[in-house]
Design an enzyme around this catalytic site. Structure first.
Site, short mmCIF file in Angstrom:
data_model
loop_
_atom_site.label_atom_id
_atom_site.label_comp_id
_atom_site.label_asym_id
_atom_site.label_seq_id
_atom_site.Cartn_x
_atom_site.Cartn_y
_atom_site.Cartn_z
N PHE A 143 0.86 -1.19 0.00
CA PHE A 143 0.00 0.00 0.00
C PHE A 143 0.89 1.23 0.00
CE2 PHE A 143 -2.36 3.58 1.51
CZ PHE A 143 -3.53 3.48 0.79
N ASP A 231 9.25 2.96 2.20
CA ASP A 231 8.06 3.76 2.49
C ASP A 231 7.78 3.62 3.98
OD1 ASP A 231 5.61 4.89 2.84
OD2 ASP A 231 4.66 3.96 1.10
N LYS A 260 2.04 11.08 7.46
CA LYS A 260 1.21 10.75 8.62
C LYS A 260 1.70 11.46 9.91
CE LYS A 260 -1.27 6.97 6.68
NZ LYS A 260 -0.88 5.90 5.77
C1 LIG Z 1 -1.07 5.90 4.28
C2 LIG Z 1 0.07 5.43 3.47
C3 LIG Z 1 0.41 6.05 2.25
C4 LIG Z 1 -0.43 7.15 1.64
O1 LIG Z 1 -0.54 8.28 2.43
P1 LIG Z 1 -1.72 9.32 2.13
O2 LIG Z 1 -1.41 10.48 3.03
O3 LIG Z 1 -3.01 8.64 2.48
O4 LIG Z 1 -1.65 9.67 0.69
C5 LIG Z 1 1.52 5.59 1.58
N1 LIG Z 1 2.26 4.59 2.07
C6 LIG Z 1 1.97 3.96 3.22
C7 LIG Z 1 2.85 2.86 3.71
C8 LIG Z 1 0.85 4.34 3.95
O5 LIG Z 1 0.53 3.69 5.08
#
Ligand SMILES: *Cc1c(COP(=O)(O)O)cnc(C)c1O
Length: 405
Positions: A143, A231, A260
């Site tokens: 994700f 990520d 986040k």
């Molecule tokens: C939430 C998330 C994203 C995307 O972030 P958004 O602010 O919702 O665009 C990308 N990578 C990971 C691992 C995430 O948990």
């Protein structure tokens, strides 16, 4: 209907909002630390923490003050002009993370897009990949966000289906499977510019790869001259008991995306971090964002990082997290198939016979705990890192009641 009848708010959403989420039927109106309150004044322990955006707790006073003070002073300049909050934040982030350069964006998906663009340009200009041939290796169950490029390499049919045609140039391999990564490198190593990987797959259900996985990817990237990009948007900034989850495997990524918790839930702020040898492929006009690096975002991020460090939330996550893991392991629930745990982050996978995690999340909601199922059978727990041990003991009693054992 009374003012606190949640049905009213739920009806408004259902009638006027796009139906792109399936939320629990709880209407929240206030938050403080790890707690949130609904319209009727019922208190819940927030065990999702907005997908770890609220690691510092809801409405942290220091971050709220930074937001208000900066909003009164200057909120947006665009990067056409300089502002007095951007440079200091970049320095703070660089010193904290150990990466030479910082590129500020807003959402997590934008940080990932930035990483993809950096890797491709680096591939053409530095590695010497022929124009248009760059490949990026990604993992099954990933994700990385919701843009068309990113969902194009998702393996979740719900996220991807109906949104093509997609951006080419991505190779999907099994997560945690070094042999699979080795094969794709041996076949296409000359064209591979990067591996993009979550050190722990959050949305995938808190999936923790084998201990040798990230070191193995690091070696493959070194051998084939590709970038390892982690990520850390959900796994980073303390959630796993480290600033970056990948550092727990003893490796250093060439690029890192964060978001986040970078703002403690007060404002969307994200960043791509890398050393100059990668980041300097960006030159004026090659990338940007109107809101990226705005003074309000920088003031909020500076305070959010300050809280993370000064309140020692990272070591707190490691210590409280290990205690909580032991307590969860001691649960003798007939429904639990597997428990995955790292830092203050848990995936409780239930047996298929349990009938899905949703009904357990709804039962926990009635008991005063908010969490969300992921991938049908897994309950994910990720309380704010400011949570107290007593709060977790309170939660454990309710988990025992709902799950049995
Ligand atoms: C939430 C998330 C994203 C995307 O972030 P958004 O602010 O919702 O665009 C990308 N990578 C990971 C691992 C995430 O948990």
């Amino acid at each position: 209907m009374s003012d606190v009848d949640p049905g009213r708010w739920i009806a408004l959403e259902d009638r006027y909002a796009a139906h792109n989420y399936h939320p629990l039927d709880v209407v929240l109106t206030r938050g403080e630390g790890p707690w949130v309150w609904d319209l009727e004044g019922k208190r819940y322990l927030d065990c999702l923490a907005a997908y770890s955006a609220v690691n510092q707790g809801h409405n942290h006073p220091r971050i709220v003050t930074a937001l208000i003070e900066q909003a009164k002073q200057l909120a947006l300049t665009s990067r056409a002009f300089r502002n007095d909050r951007f440079g200091p934040l970049c320095k703070q982030l660089s010193e904290l993370s150990g990466y030479e350069r910082v590129l500020m964006m807003n959402s997590g998906a934008e940080a990932v897009e930035t990483a993809i663009k950096a890797a491709r340009k680096w591939g053409y200009e530095v590695k010497g990949v022929p124009a248009g041939a760059a490949k990026i290796v990604v993992c099954e169950g990933n994700f990385h966000g919701r843009t068309t490029t990113i969902v194009g390499f998702s393996t979740d049919e719900g996220a991807r289906g109906g949104f093509g045609p997609f951006t080419p140039g991505f190779e999907v391999v099994r997560y945690g499977d070094l042999d699979a990564a080795q094969r794709v490198f041996s076949e296409q190593g000359e064209a591979i510019v990067a591996v993009l990987v979550e050190p722990v797959q959050g949305e995938g259900g808190v999936i923790i790869p084998p201990a040798d996985y990230l070191p193995g990817l690091r070696t493959l990237c070194d051998e084939h001259r590709a970038l390892l990009i982690c990520d850390e948007i959900q796994s980073g900034l303390g959630r796993c008991g480290a600033l970056f989850a990948h550092s727990l495997s003893g490796v250093r990524a060439d690029g890192v995306t964060i978001g986040k918790a970078l703002s403690g839930g007060l404002y969307p702020v994200s960043a791509f971090l890398a050393d100059a040898a990668v980041m300097d492929v960006f030159t004026p006009g090659t990338h940007g964002s109107t809101y990226g690096g705005n003074p309000l975002a920088c003031a909020v991020a500076e305070a959010a990082l300050g809280v993370l460090v000064d309140e020692q939330l990272i070591s707190r996550s490691a210590e409280l997290g290990a205690w909580m893991r032991d307590e969860l392991e001691a649960l003798r629930s007939p429904h639990i198939k597997a428990l995955r745990a790292i830092g203050l982050w848990y995936g409780i996978e239930l047996h298929p016979e349990a009938g899905g995690a949703r009904r357990f999340c709804e039962a926990l909601q009635r008991e005063g705990i908010l969490c969300k199922e992921t991938h049908t059978h897994t309950i994910r727990l990720a309380p704010p890192l400011v949570v107290e041990k007593a709060d977790l003991e309170w939660a454990l009693a309710r988990l025992r009641a709902v799950l049995g054992g």
